[in-house]
Design an enzyme around this catalytic site. Structure first.
Site, PDB file in Angstrom:
ATOM      1  NE  ARG A  39     -26.366   0.466  -4.643  1.00 33.89           N
ATOM      2  CZ  ARG A  39     -25.080   0.368  -4.310  1.00 33.89           C
ATOM      3  NH1 ARG A  39     -24.687   0.637  -3.072  1.00 33.89           N
ATOM      4  NH2 ARG A  39     -24.198   0.027  -5.201  1.00 33.89           N
TER       5      ARG A  39
ATOM      6  N   GLY B  30      -5.532  -2.059  -5.140  1.00 34.02           N
ATOM      7  CA  GLY B  30      -5.056  -0.675  -5.018  1.00 34.02           C
ATOM      8  C   GLY B  30      -5.795   0.305  -5.911  1.00 34.02           C
TER       9      GLY B  30
ATOM     10  CG  ASP C  70      -2.209   0.769   0.995  1.00 38.25           C
ATOM     11  OD1 ASP C  70      -2.137   1.995   0.774  1.00 38.25           O
ATOM     12  OD2 ASP C  70      -3.286   0.165   0.982  1.00 38.25           O
TER      13      ASP C  70
ATOM     14  CE1 TYR D 295     -13.829   2.087  -7.590  1.00 38.31           C
ATOM     15  CE2 TYR D 295     -16.219   1.840  -7.543  1.00 38.31           C
ATOM     16  CZ  TYR D 295     -14.958   1.379  -7.211  1.00 38.31           C
ATOM     17  OH  TYR D 295     -14.821   0.211  -6.505  1.00 38.31           O
TER      18      TYR D 295
ATOM     19  CG  HIS E 153     -20.298   1.384  -8.296  1.00 38.55           C
ATOM     20  ND1 HIS E 153     -21.554   1.939  -8.137  1.00 38.55           N
ATOM     21  CD2 HIS E 153     -19.864   1.062  -7.046  1.00 38.55           C
ATOM     22  CE1 HIS E 153     -21.857   1.979  -6.848  1.00 38.55           C
ATOM     23  NE2 HIS E 153     -20.858   1.447  -6.159  1.00 38.55           N
TER      24      HIS E 153
ATOM     25  CB  SER F 238     -12.380   1.705  -2.900  1.00 38.73           C
ATOM     26  OG  SER F 238     -12.481   2.588  -1.809  1.00 38.73           O
TER      27      SER F 238
ATOM     28  CB  SER G  90     -16.871  -2.037  -8.656  1.00 31.80           C
ATOM     29  OG  SER G  90     -17.926  -1.409  -7.973  1.00 31.80           O
TER      30      SER G  90
HETATM   31  C1  15L Z   1     -17.739  -0.213  -4.425  1.00 28.82           C
HETATM   32  O1  15L Z   1     -17.285  -0.583  -5.490  1.00 28.82           O
HETATM   33  C2  15L Z   1     -16.885   0.473  -3.450  1.00 28.82           C
HETATM   34  O2  15L Z   1     -15.552   0.009  -3.470  1.00 28.82           O
HETATM   35  C3  15L Z   1     -17.422   0.418  -2.058  1.00 28.82           C
HETATM   36  O3  15L Z   1     -16.755   1.378  -1.294  1.00 28.82           O
HETATM   37  C4  15L Z   1     -18.930   0.670  -2.042  1.00 28.82           C
HETATM   38  O4  15L Z   1     -19.213   1.973  -2.515  1.00 28.82           O
HETATM   39  C5  15L Z   1     -19.594  -0.364  -2.916  1.00 28.82           C
HETATM   40  O5  15L Z   1     -19.079  -0.328  -4.210  1.00 28.82           O
HETATM   41  C6  15L Z   1     -21.117  -0.187  -2.970  1.00 28.82           C
HETATM   42  O6  15L Z   1     -21.663  -0.025  -4.067  1.00 28.82           O
HETATM   43  O7  15L Z   1     -21.727  -0.255  -1.919  1.00 28.82           O
END
Ligand code: 15L
Length: 274
Positions: free
Chosen positions: A170, A68, A31, A132, A109, A71, A107
């Site tokens: 959620r 890394g 890190d 992100y 996301h 996030s 993720s």
């Molecule tokens: C993520 O990808 C993040 O890393 C985490 O911090 C949260 O925001 C998570 O998604 C989420 O959607 O709850």
């Protein structure tokens, strides 16, 4: 015992994983920040946006868990250097150092603009909900390239939310417990024959929006279900959330106003007509 590198090891997910996997692997925790060591792990300070650092920390490991970077949503310059340049450096350094296995925690996301009314599997077209999310899609695409071109092996885990307990409505759909994410990461490290796979990093949640059959095919057998916490979570949920956030799987990341967006043009002052 295999030696694994965990980048971003000081973060929440890194800390859960290091605790859960401490006895199973020899861990090199890396890190930018300093961290409190767990078990017999070693620590390597590194800024993966610098190729020299990425080359140094990836030398001599059997697998890499590349956590890394940012996030959450952040300013473009930060996402570009930490998540895009950093990801490229780690995958490329792994290639040059002959490390074949990479577990990339992508993720929810990356596909956050799918509606909550839909159930999606690992084959859907990407629908990132943020810069992100786009950076996670970049990691998935780069992994695909390195798998096809260089024969490297990737498990892409589209993580929901890692937490000891789900924290809101959620997250009842996307929660993953620390021991379940550790199990998925272990599959990524040890399962023979993986070339390039995408799975969802969620527990066996009754309210899941994902068809996670690809993870089950690879042997994932989650032990937890967010439903055990549902009554308590729903009792604490405040009514009247943002309707856009409520509609899409990515939640608040899908809104324009509520996620700070330094790239947005300044708003004009109202009511001063000449
Ligand atoms: C993520 O990808 C993040 O890393 C985490 O911090 C949260 O925001 C998570 O998604 C989420 O959607 O709850």
């Amino acid at each position: 015992m295999k030696t694994i590198l965990i980048t971003g090891a000081a973060g929440d997910v890194g800390t859960h994983l290091r605790r859960e996997l401490a006895k199973k692997y020899r861990i090199r925790a890396s890190d930018l920040r300093s961290l409190k060591k767990i078990g017999g792990e070693t620590y390597a300070r590194a800024d993966v946006s610098k190729m020299a650092d990425a080359l140094r920390i990836t030398k001599g490991v059997d697998a890499i868990v590349h956590l890394g970077g940012y996030s959450v949503e952040g300013p473009w310059e930060g996402i570009l250097s930490a998540n895009i340049v950093g990801c490229y450096n780690v995958f490329e350094a792994a290639r040059r150092n002959g490390v074949k296995r990479i577990i990339f925690p992508t993720s929810n996301h990356a596909v956050g603009f799918y509606k909550r009314s839909q159930t999606i599997d690992h084959r859907v077209y990407i629908k990132p909900d943020s810069r992100y999310g786009v950076s996670k899609v970049f990691g998935e695409a780069l992994g695909s390239l390195y798998a096809d071109k260089y024969g490297m092996q990737f498990l892409m885990i589209r993580i929901g939310n890692v937490n000891p307990e789900p924290i809101d409505k959620r997250r009842l759909s996307i929660w993953i417990s620390p021991r379940d994410i550790a199990q998925l990461v272990s599959i990524g490290i040890d399962k023979p024959g993986i070339k390039f796979e995408i799975v969802y990093g969620i527990s066996r949640n009754k309210r899941a929006w994902y068809d996670n059959s690809n993870a089950y095919r690879l042997g994932y057998a989650p032990q937890d279900d967010a439903e055990s916490y549902a009554a308590e979570v729903l009792a604490n949920e405040k009514p009247g959330g943002n309707p856009i956030a409520e509609m899409y799987q990515g939640g608040i990341f899908c809104t324009v106003e509520e996620v700070p967006n330094p790239a947005a043009p300044p708003k004009k002052a109202k009511g001063k007509k000449k």
